[in-house]
Design a protein around this motif. Structure first.
Motif, PDB file in Angstrom:
ATOM      1  N   VAL A 199      -0.155   7.071  -3.244  1.00 44.54           N
ATOM      2  CA  VAL A 199      -0.355   8.387  -2.634  1.00 44.54           C
ATOM      3  C   VAL A 199       0.026   8.271  -1.161  1.00 44.54           C
ATOM      4  CG1 VAL A 199      -2.038  10.150  -1.978  1.00 44.54           C
ATOM      5  CG2 VAL A 199      -2.167   9.083  -4.240  1.00 44.54           C
ATOM      6  N   ALA A 200       0.929   9.149  -0.720  1.00 45.28           N
ATOM      7  CA  ALA A 200       1.404   9.137   0.668  1.00 45.28           C
ATOM      8  C   ALA A 200       0.978  10.418   1.370  1.00 45.28           C
ATOM      9  CB  ALA A 200       2.929   9.010   0.700  1.00 45.28           C
ATOM     10  N   LEU A 201       0.604  10.285   2.642  1.00 44.58           N
ATOM     11  CA  LEU A 201       0.202  11.415   3.465  1.00 44.58           C
ATOM     12  C   LEU A 201       1.335  11.847   4.380  1.00 44.58           C
ATOM     13  CD1 LEU A 201      -3.342  10.210   4.575  1.00 44.58           C
ATOM     14  CD2 LEU A 201      -2.759  11.590   2.570  1.00 44.58           C
ATOM     15  N   GLU A 202       1.189  13.014   4.980  1.00 48.55           N
ATOM     16  CA  GLU A 202       2.196  13.512   5.921  1.00 48.55           C
ATOM     17  C   GLU A 202       2.273  12.652   7.172  1.00 48.55           C
ATOM     18  OE1 GLU A 202      -1.277  15.057   8.167  1.00 48.55           O
ATOM     19  OE2 GLU A 202      -0.841  14.585   6.075  1.00 48.55           O
ATOM     20  N   THR A 203       1.257  11.850   7.430  1.00 48.32           N
ATOM     21  CA  THR A 203       1.246  10.974   8.603  1.00 48.32           C
ATOM     22  C   THR A 203       2.079   9.714   8.408  1.00 48.32           C
ATOM     23  OG1 THR A 203      -0.707   9.799   7.800  1.00 48.32           O
ATOM     24  CG2 THR A 203      -1.085  11.744   9.190  1.00 48.32           C
ATOM     25  N   GLY A 204       2.480   9.434   7.171  1.00 49.56           N
ATOM     26  CA  GLY A 204       3.176   8.187   6.863  1.00 49.56           C
ATOM     27  C   GLY A 204       2.255   7.108   6.329  1.00 49.56           C
ATOM     28  N   ALA A 205       0.947   7.328   6.446  1.00 45.10           N
ATOM     29  CA  ALA A 205      -0.026   6.401   5.882  1.00 45.10           C
ATOM     30  C   ALA A 205      -0.294   6.778   4.424  1.00 45.10           C
ATOM     31  CB  ALA A 205      -1.322   6.433   6.685  1.00 45.10           C
ATOM     32  N   GLY A 206      -1.080   5.960   3.766  1.00 45.59           N
ATOM     33  CA  GLY A 206      -1.445   6.253   2.386  1.00 45.59           C
ATOM     34  C   GLY A 206      -2.036   5.037   1.722  1.00 45.59           C
ATOM     35  N   PHE A 207      -2.090   5.055   0.407  1.00 47.12           N
ATOM     36  CA  PHE A 207      -2.675   3.919  -0.304  1.00 47.12           C
ATOM     37  C   PHE A 207      -1.955   3.665  -1.616  1.00 47.12           C
ATOM     38  CE2 PHE A 207      -5.209   7.578  -1.774  1.00 47.12           C
ATOM     39  CZ  PHE A 207      -5.193   7.406  -3.151  1.00 47.12           C
ATOM     40  N   ASP A 208      -2.035   2.413  -2.042  1.00 47.03           N
ATOM     41  CA  ASP A 208      -1.602   1.995  -3.365  1.00 47.03           C
ATOM     42  C   ASP A 208      -2.831   1.632  -4.186  1.00 47.03           C
ATOM     43  OD1 ASP A 208       1.109   2.240  -2.874  1.00 47.03           O
ATOM     44  OD2 ASP A 208       1.379   0.139  -2.322  1.00 47.03           O
ATOM     45  N   LEU A 209      -2.814   2.010  -5.446  1.00 52.68           N
ATOM     46  CA  LEU A 209      -3.755   1.461  -6.412  1.00 52.68           C
ATOM     47  C   LEU A 209      -3.038   0.334  -7.134  1.00 52.68           C
ATOM     48  CD1 LEU A 209      -5.375   4.665  -7.983  1.00 52.68           C
ATOM     49  CD2 LEU A 209      -6.333   3.167  -6.229  1.00 52.68           C
ATOM     50  N   THR A 210      -3.659  -0.826  -7.181  1.00 51.10           N
ATOM     51  CA  THR A 210      -3.042  -1.981  -7.826  1.00 51.10           C
ATOM     52  C   THR A 210      -3.990  -2.562  -8.860  1.00 51.10           C
ATOM     53  OG1 THR A 210      -3.911  -3.634  -6.264  1.00 51.10           O
ATOM     54  CG2 THR A 210      -1.870  -2.504  -5.638  1.00 51.10           C
ATOM     55  N   GLU A 211      -3.400  -3.308  -9.784  1.00 54.06           N
ATOM     56  CA  GLU A 211      -4.211  -3.979 -10.796  1.00 54.06           C
ATOM     57  C   GLU A 211      -3.523  -5.264 -11.214  1.00 54.06           C
ATOM     58  OE1 GLU A 211      -6.831  -2.833 -14.731  1.00 54.06           O
ATOM     59  OE2 GLU A 211      -4.911  -1.820 -14.444  1.00 54.06           O
ATOM     60  N   ALA A 212      -4.179  -6.380 -11.002  1.00 58.52           N
ATOM     61  CA  ALA A 212      -3.642  -7.676 -11.388  1.00 58.52           C
ATOM     62  C   ALA A 212      -3.998  -7.974 -12.842  1.00 58.52           C
ATOM     63  CB  ALA A 212      -4.194  -8.763 -10.473  1.00 58.52           C
ATOM     64  N   GLY A 213      -3.292  -8.919 -13.421  1.00 59.45           N
ATOM     65  CA  GLY A 213      -3.608  -9.355 -14.771  1.00 59.45           C
ATOM     66  C   GLY A 213      -2.928  -8.521 -15.836  1.00 59.45           C
ATOM     67  N   THR A 214      -3.168  -8.891 -17.077  1.00 56.62           N
ATOM     68  CA  THR A 214      -2.512  -8.227 -18.206  1.00 56.62           C
ATOM     69  C   THR A 214      -3.387  -7.179 -18.880  1.00 56.62           C
ATOM     70  OG1 THR A 214      -3.270  -9.995 -19.689  1.00 56.62           O
ATOM     71  CG2 THR A 214      -1.096 -10.256 -18.675  1.00 56.62           C
ATOM     72  N   ARG A 215      -4.678  -7.217 -18.662  1.00 54.24           N
ATOM     73  CA  ARG A 215      -5.590  -6.251 -19.287  1.00 54.24           C
ATOM     74  C   ARG A 215      -5.735  -5.056 -18.352  1.00 54.24           C
ATOM     75  NH1 ARG A 215     -10.774  -9.247 -21.731  1.00 54.24           N
ATOM     76  NH2 ARG A 215     -10.840  -7.269 -22.880  1.00 54.24           N
ATOM     77  N   LYS A 216      -4.971  -4.023 -18.624  1.00 57.74           N
ATOM     78  CA  LYS A 216      -4.886  -2.874 -17.732  1.00 57.74           C
ATOM     79  C   LYS A 216      -5.974  -1.849 -18.066  1.00 57.74           C
ATOM     80  CE  LYS A 216      -1.245  -4.651 -15.795  1.00 57.74           C
ATOM     81  NZ  LYS A 216      -1.350  -5.276 -14.468  1.00 57.74           N
ATOM     82  N   ARG A 217      -6.962  -1.761 -17.183  1.00 58.88           N
ATOM     83  CA  ARG A 217      -8.073  -0.834 -17.391  1.00 58.88           C
ATOM     84  C   ARG A 217      -8.250   0.157 -16.250  1.00 58.88           C
ATOM     85  NH1 ARG A 217     -12.722  -4.953 -19.842  1.00 58.88           N
ATOM     86  NH2 ARG A 217     -11.614  -5.463 -21.783  1.00 58.88           N
ATOM     87  N   LEU A 218      -7.508  -0.043 -15.167  1.00 57.05           N
ATOM     88  CA  LEU A 218      -7.520   0.923 -14.072  1.00 57.05           C
ATOM     89  C   LEU A 218      -7.201   2.307 -14.631  1.00 57.05           C
ATOM     90  CD1 LEU A 218      -7.454   1.519 -10.956  1.00 57.05           C
ATOM     91  CD2 LEU A 218      -5.022   0.987 -11.061  1.00 57.05           C
ATOM     92  N   ALA A 219      -7.988   3.318 -14.243  1.00 59.74           N
ATOM     93  CA  ALA A 219      -7.843   4.653 -14.833  1.00 59.74           C
ATOM     94  C   ALA A 219      -7.807   5.721 -13.753  1.00 59.74           C
ATOM     95  CB  ALA A 219      -8.999   4.934 -15.797  1.00 59.74           C
ATOM     96  N   VAL A 220      -6.858   6.643 -13.887  1.00 61.08           N
ATOM     97  CA  VAL A 220      -6.736   7.780 -12.984  1.00 61.08           C
ATOM     98  C   VAL A 220      -6.686   9.053 -13.836  1.00 61.08           C
ATOM     99  CG1 VAL A 220      -5.296   8.945 -11.273  1.00 61.08           C
ATOM    100  CG2 VAL A 220      -5.544   6.456 -11.205  1.00 61.08           C
ATOM    101  N   TYR A 221      -7.504  10.024 -13.450  1.00 60.20           N
ATOM    102  CA  TYR A 221      -7.585  11.305 -14.140  1.00 60.20           C
ATOM    103  C   TYR A 221      -7.259  12.411 -13.139  1.00 60.20           C
ATOM    104  CZ  TYR A 221     -10.647   8.366 -17.071  1.00 60.20           C
ATOM    105  OH  TYR A 221     -11.191   7.353 -17.825  1.00 60.20           O
ATOM    106  N   VAL A 222      -6.449  13.368 -13.548  1.00 59.14           N
ATOM    107  CA  VAL A 222      -6.172  14.547 -12.734  1.00 59.14           C
ATOM    108  C   VAL A 222      -6.796  15.737 -13.463  1.00 59.14           C
ATOM    109  CG1 VAL A 222      -4.402  15.926 -11.594  1.00 59.14           C
ATOM    110  CG2 VAL A 222      -4.016  13.485 -11.970  1.00 59.14           C
TER     111      VAL A 222
END
Length: 228
Positions: free
Chosen positions: A101-124
């Motif tokens: 996610v990027a902001l108009e300021t040029g800053a922002g964040f990454d969501l990352t997940e290491a490993g093979t068992r992918k459980r990170l979840a994002v809902y819109v």
């Protein structure tokens, strides 16, 4: 897995860095991270972030006139704040990035997940209550209206061991394995004690240990830069 104190501190950090800013880009790098499809993640683009809220171990970003972006970091998920974000989109299949996610300021964040068992979840979603894990949450143990009587009512008739009951998100939201151990140690209570068998004095000790342990842990967690 981040528990209530870590997620609360992350909420405070993001409130100060996201609120009032426009999300100009929302890019899923790993499609598996998205657990919903309507509305799309791009529905937040061009919208101001108006609030960041915590529901148990979930984080919810509210946007002006648009949907919420709700995240559960699971076991290996991390939020990495970057100011500025690197130029160009992250490349799928190259390392652990899952969403940016990027902001108009040029800053922002990454969501990352290491490993093979992918459980990170994002809902819109239009409302955080649409997320099944949020819909089943019990009360927040740091809420103003969470008193000793409410804890006693939640544990009444509970046949499981007290450690298992504390970890049940449907009973108390946000407590996991690590903090349940700390709370029970502070309360001088065996994790094997049947939850529904506590005396009044034991319930008082448990309530005080629960609130104190979590409050102090939140204070220790504040101020750290995510991913820093």
């Amino acid at each position: 897995m981040p528990e209530l104190p870590g997620v609360e501190a992350l909420k405070d950090f993001l409130s100060g860095h996201l609120t009032g800013h426009e999300a100009v880009r929302a890019l899923p790098v790993a499609i598996s991270v998205l657990k919903t499809y309507d509305p799309p993640l791009t529905a937040v683009e061009g919208r101001e972030v108006t609030a960041v809220r915590r529901y148990g171990k979930f984080l919810a970003l509210a946007t002006d006139g648009g949907p919420y972006v709700v995240t559960h970091l699971a076991r290996a998920g991390r939020l990495r704040w970057k100011d500025p974000l690197p130029g160009g989109p992250p490349r799928p299949g190259r390392g652990p990035p899952a969403l940016r996610v990027a902001l108009e300021t040029g800053a922002g964040f990454d969501l990352t997940e290491a490993g093979t068992r992918k459980r990170l979840a994002v809902y819109v979603v239009a409302d955080p209550g649409e997320v099944p894990g949020i819909a089943r949450l019990g009360p927040d143990p740091l809420a103003d209206d969470f008193d000793e009587r409410r804890l006693a009512d939640l544990l009444a008739g509970e046949r499981r061991r007290i450690k298992g009951a504390l970890r049940d998100q449907g009973i108390v939201a946000g407590v996991g394995n690590a903090y349940s151990d700390e709370i029970l140690h502070a309360a001088r209570m065996s994790p094997y004690r049947p939850a529904g068998s506590l005396t009044g004095e034991e319930t008082t000790r448990l309530y005080e240990a629960l609130r104190t342990t979590l409050t102090e842990a939140v204070e220790r967690s504040r101020g750290a830069r995510p991913g820093g």
